[in-house]
Design a protein around this motif. Sequence first.
Motif, PDB file in Angstrom:
ATOM      1  N   LEU A 212       0.726  -1.283  -0.020  1.00 20.41           N
ATOM      2  CA  LEU A 212       0.147   0.074   0.047  1.00 20.41           C
ATOM      3  C   LEU A 212       0.862   1.215   0.023  1.00 20.41           C
ATOM      4  N   ALA A 213       2.068   1.340   0.846  1.00 20.64           N
ATOM      5  CA  ALA A 213       2.771   2.373   0.717  1.00 20.64           C
ATOM      6  C   ALA A 213       3.568   2.443  -0.358  1.00 20.64           C
ATOM      7  N   ASP A 214       3.983   1.487  -1.207  1.00 21.95           N
ATOM      8  CA  ASP A 214       4.450   1.661  -2.663  1.00 21.95           C
ATOM      9  C   ASP A 214       3.448   2.197  -3.646  1.00 21.95           C
ATOM     10  N   MET A 215       2.182   1.871  -3.540  1.00 28.00           N
ATOM     11  CA  MET A 215       1.303   2.442  -4.259  1.00 28.00           C
ATOM     12  C   MET A 215       1.074   3.558  -4.089  1.00 28.00           C
ATOM     13  N   ALA A 216       0.986   4.234  -2.869  1.00 31.69           N
ATOM     14  CA  ALA A 216       0.977   5.489  -2.472  1.00 31.69           C
ATOM     15  C   ALA A 216       1.857   6.495  -3.143  1.00 31.69           C
ATOM     16  N   HIS A 217       3.398   5.951  -2.917  1.00 30.27           N
ATOM     17  CA  HIS A 217       4.252   6.790  -3.662  1.00 30.27           C
ATOM     18  C   HIS A 217       4.051   6.937  -5.186  1.00 30.27           C
ATOM     19  N   VAL A 218       3.520   5.744  -5.680  1.00 29.38           N
ATOM     20  CA  VAL A 218       3.217   5.558  -7.182  1.00 29.38           C
ATOM     21  C   VAL A 218       2.128   6.922  -7.464  1.00 29.38           C
ATOM     22  N   VAL A 219       1.293   6.820  -6.891  1.00 28.47           N
ATOM     23  CA  VAL A 219      -0.007   7.789  -6.944  1.00 28.47           C
ATOM     24  C   VAL A 219       0.544   9.237  -6.775  1.00 28.47           C
ATOM     25  N   SER A 220       1.129   9.284  -5.752  1.00 29.86           N
ATOM     26  CA  SER A 220       1.972  10.764  -5.579  1.00 29.86           C
ATOM     27  C   SER A 220       2.662  11.059  -6.810  1.00 29.86           C
ATOM     28  N   ASP A 221       3.822  10.284  -7.327  1.00 30.65           N
ATOM     29  CA  ASP A 221       4.465  10.745  -8.340  1.00 30.65           C
ATOM     30  C   ASP A 221       3.651  11.159  -9.538  1.00 30.65           C
ATOM     31  N   ALA A 222       2.570  10.223  -9.755  1.00 29.36           N
ATOM     32  CA  ALA A 222       1.881  10.662 -11.235  1.00 29.36           C
ATOM     33  C   ALA A 222       1.035  11.918 -10.860  1.00 29.36           C
ATOM     34  N   SER A 223       0.534  12.053  -9.756  1.00 26.28           N
ATOM     35  CA  SER A 223      -0.322  13.127  -9.379  1.00 26.28           C
ATOM     36  C   SER A 223       0.554  14.569  -9.263  1.00 26.28           C
ATOM     37  N   THR A 224       1.825  14.347  -9.008  1.00 24.90           N
ATOM     38  CA  THR A 224       2.556  15.502  -9.174  1.00 24.90           C
ATOM     39  C   THR A 224       2.986  15.806 -10.610  1.00 24.90           C
ATOM     40  N   LYS A 225       2.917  14.925 -11.348  1.00 19.71           N
ATOM     41  CA  LYS A 225       3.210  15.038 -12.778  1.00 19.71           C
ATOM     42  C   LYS A 225       1.979  16.019 -13.389  1.00 19.71           C
ATOM     43  N   ILE A 226       0.798  15.353 -13.008  1.00 21.75           N
ATOM     44  CA  ILE A 226      -0.332  15.831 -13.579  1.00 21.75           C
ATOM     45  C   ILE A 226      -0.514  17.392 -13.112  1.00 21.75           C
ATOM     46  N   MET A 227      -0.336  17.631 -11.883  1.00 19.49           N
ATOM     47  CA  MET A 227      -0.310  19.029 -11.383  1.00 19.49           C
ATOM     48  C   MET A 227       0.665  19.969 -12.020  1.00 19.49           C
ATOM     49  N   GLY A 228       1.762  19.315 -12.371  1.00 21.57           N
ATOM     50  CA  GLY A 228       2.675  20.141 -13.002  1.00 21.57           C
ATOM     51  C   GLY A 228       2.245  20.650 -14.478  1.00 21.57           C
ATOM     52  N   TRP A 229       1.597  19.720 -15.177  1.00 24.29           N
ATOM     53  CA  TRP A 229       1.076  20.022 -16.423  1.00 24.29           C
ATOM     54  C   TRP A 229      -0.134  20.817 -16.368  1.00 24.29           C
ATOM     55  N   LEU A 230      -0.936  20.782 -15.445  1.00 26.81           N
ATOM     56  CA  LEU A 230      -2.065  21.789 -15.223  1.00 26.81           C
ATOM     57  C   LEU A 230      -1.411  23.132 -14.890  1.00 26.81           C
ATOM     58  N   ARG A 231      -0.387  23.038 -14.067  1.00 21.91           N
ATOM     59  CA  ARG A 231       0.278  24.280 -13.712  1.00 21.91           C
ATOM     60  C   ARG A 231       0.786  25.154 -15.108  1.00 21.91           C
ATOM     61  N   ASP A 232       1.443  24.265 -15.758  1.00 24.20           N
ATOM     62  CA  ASP A 232       2.382  24.962 -17.103  1.00 24.20           C
ATOM     63  C   ASP A 232       1.285  25.436 -18.270  1.00 24.20           C
ATOM     64  N   TRP A 233       0.155  24.421 -18.417  1.00 26.84           N
ATOM     65  CA  TRP A 233      -0.887  24.917 -19.278  1.00 26.84           C
ATOM     66  C   TRP A 233      -1.708  25.993 -18.811  1.00 26.84           C
ATOM     67  N   ALA A 234      -1.691  26.440 -17.648  1.00 24.75           N
ATOM     68  CA  ALA A 234      -2.661  27.274 -17.120  1.00 24.75           C
ATOM     69  C   ALA A 234      -1.798  28.702 -16.951  1.00 24.75           C
ATOM     70  N   GLY A 235      -0.190  28.645 -17.142  1.00 29.04           N
ATOM     71  CA  GLY A 235       0.540  29.731 -17.481  1.00 29.04           C
ATOM     72  C   GLY A 235       0.802  30.138 -15.894  1.00 29.04           C
ATOM     73  N   ILE A 236       0.618  29.313 -14.943  1.00 34.47           N
ATOM     74  CA  ILE A 236       1.166  29.702 -13.592  1.00 34.47           C
ATOM     75  C   ILE A 236       2.661  29.227 -13.238  1.00 34.47           C
ATOM     76  N   GLY A 237       3.312  29.822 -12.407  1.00 36.44           N
ATOM     77  CA  GLY A 237       4.696  29.663 -11.847  1.00 36.44           C
ATOM     78  C   GLY A 237       4.456  29.149 -10.479  1.00 36.44           C
ATOM     79  N   GLY A 238       5.425  28.378 -10.048  1.00 41.49           N
ATOM     80  CA  GLY A 238       5.485  27.707  -8.691  1.00 41.49           C
ATOM     81  C   GLY A 238       5.661  26.262  -8.485  1.00 41.49           C
ATOM     82  N   GLU A 239       6.074  25.877  -7.352  1.00 40.71           N
ATOM     83  CA  GLU A 239       6.323  24.577  -6.970  1.00 40.71           C
ATOM     84  C   GLU A 239       4.718  23.788  -6.925  1.00 40.71           C
TER      85      GLU A 239
END
Length: 468
Positions: A367-394
């Motif tokens: 379950l912990a391994d799966m949580a890390h996978v979901v975290s990594d994928a969700s971080t990537k998704i958030m980065g695409w949303l941020r870039d496409w919205a033209g927003i800066g920041g972590e």
Amino acid sequence: MPIDSKHPDYETAAPLWQRMRDVVAGEDAVHKAQVRYLPMLTEQKPEEYRAYVMRTPFFGATARTIDALHGLMFRKPPFLTMPAAMEEIAADVTMAGRTLDGFVGDIARECLSVGRVGVLVDFPRVEQRPVSMGQAQATGQRPFATLYKAEHVFFWRERRIGNKLQLVEARLHETYASPVDEWTEESRPQIRQLVLEEGAYVQRIFRQSKETGEWTLVEQIVPQLNGAPLRYIPFVILGSDAVSSDMAPPPLLDMANLNLSHYRSTADLEHGAHLTGLPMLFLAGIQLGEGEKVYVGSQSAVISPDPQADGKWIEFTGQGLEALEKRCEKKEQQMAALGARMLAPEKKAAEAGHTVEMRVGHETSMLADMAHVVSDASTKIMGWLRDWAGIGGEVRCQVNTDYVVAQLSAQDVTALVASWQQGAISKQTLFWNLQQGEVIEDGVTFEDEEARIGDAQPMLMSQDDGGG
């Protein structure tokens, strides 16, 4: 290759995904599948088989286990780091009312259920693209995310570009509303192709003719970011153990198979109980006239002039059903060992705290391994949303991996505060222990808590002054 051609791995995995879906959906879905999970008995008539199926309950161990594991993973909400400008996107990441943390939970549930899911980040289709982020916000245009179940991602290709393996094509099953007449419409299939061509991201929409079954290209789009085509496909595929298109079996497939075996054993048990549960009247040496019937009941009697005639009730007394009951109980224990810990009886003997933590830690490592996978994928998704919205920041998503509830008691808190007051531990160590013991919520920093204490002190002082 036809546009609806399926990846070879898809063909192999699809029956497993269907099995998991049915088992997780529960009794109605398993009953509806009929002979797929419960074979007919020899010479059984269709109406007898239907009764055989309906008599058999389905023990929903797999679904309960998924609910419990998902509950452990999200007993604390995901820790999301993002710029303030993204809060509107996070409040409705799908543009259909789903919040970002709820969307992350949906991704995790798919990973638990079938071990695979895809997510596409896209921008609304508009006739006139906004020329600035301000115009986009003013017209309600912004990027959004769409979840695709494993069954809907039927083809994919990867290629090494530079030193990185990159997705260069994916094909997705979708539906669209097609008008039938002035008042009604029907759902029709379409395929969305995501492809990198000459380094640029292209989307194509294909729709199937109702008359011929042929697929026709109806739309082609070249999505742009800051006026230029994207050099990647904003689509991520993840499984239960990696952010990757590599295929792996569903994480709870063994439990689902055992769950179906339990279902078949239960069918035998229920069928046997049905056949043997009622006593049977046995009459010997009694001759009945033409059209004469025997009535059974306290107000009826069977009379025969033959002195050798006999009548008795026959009841089942064998041990066959007991063996079936034990088989069902054994399989329930095996399912508990495979992950459904909430189905197992409570241990009566006390366990040392470190023993419990070691046992739980071992069982939740997947379950912990799966949580890390979901975290990594969700971080990537958030980065695409941020870039496409033209927003800066972590941006960052961190799904909970703490599955041992270790809340501090009032005595523990008192002892910790006393140790700090006596100089045995630092204030930072006190804070860390209070946060680990869930007295202070996750995400609050030491500085945040110091500021809270500072804000509260004037109020407390004014109360003391007023009382004096």
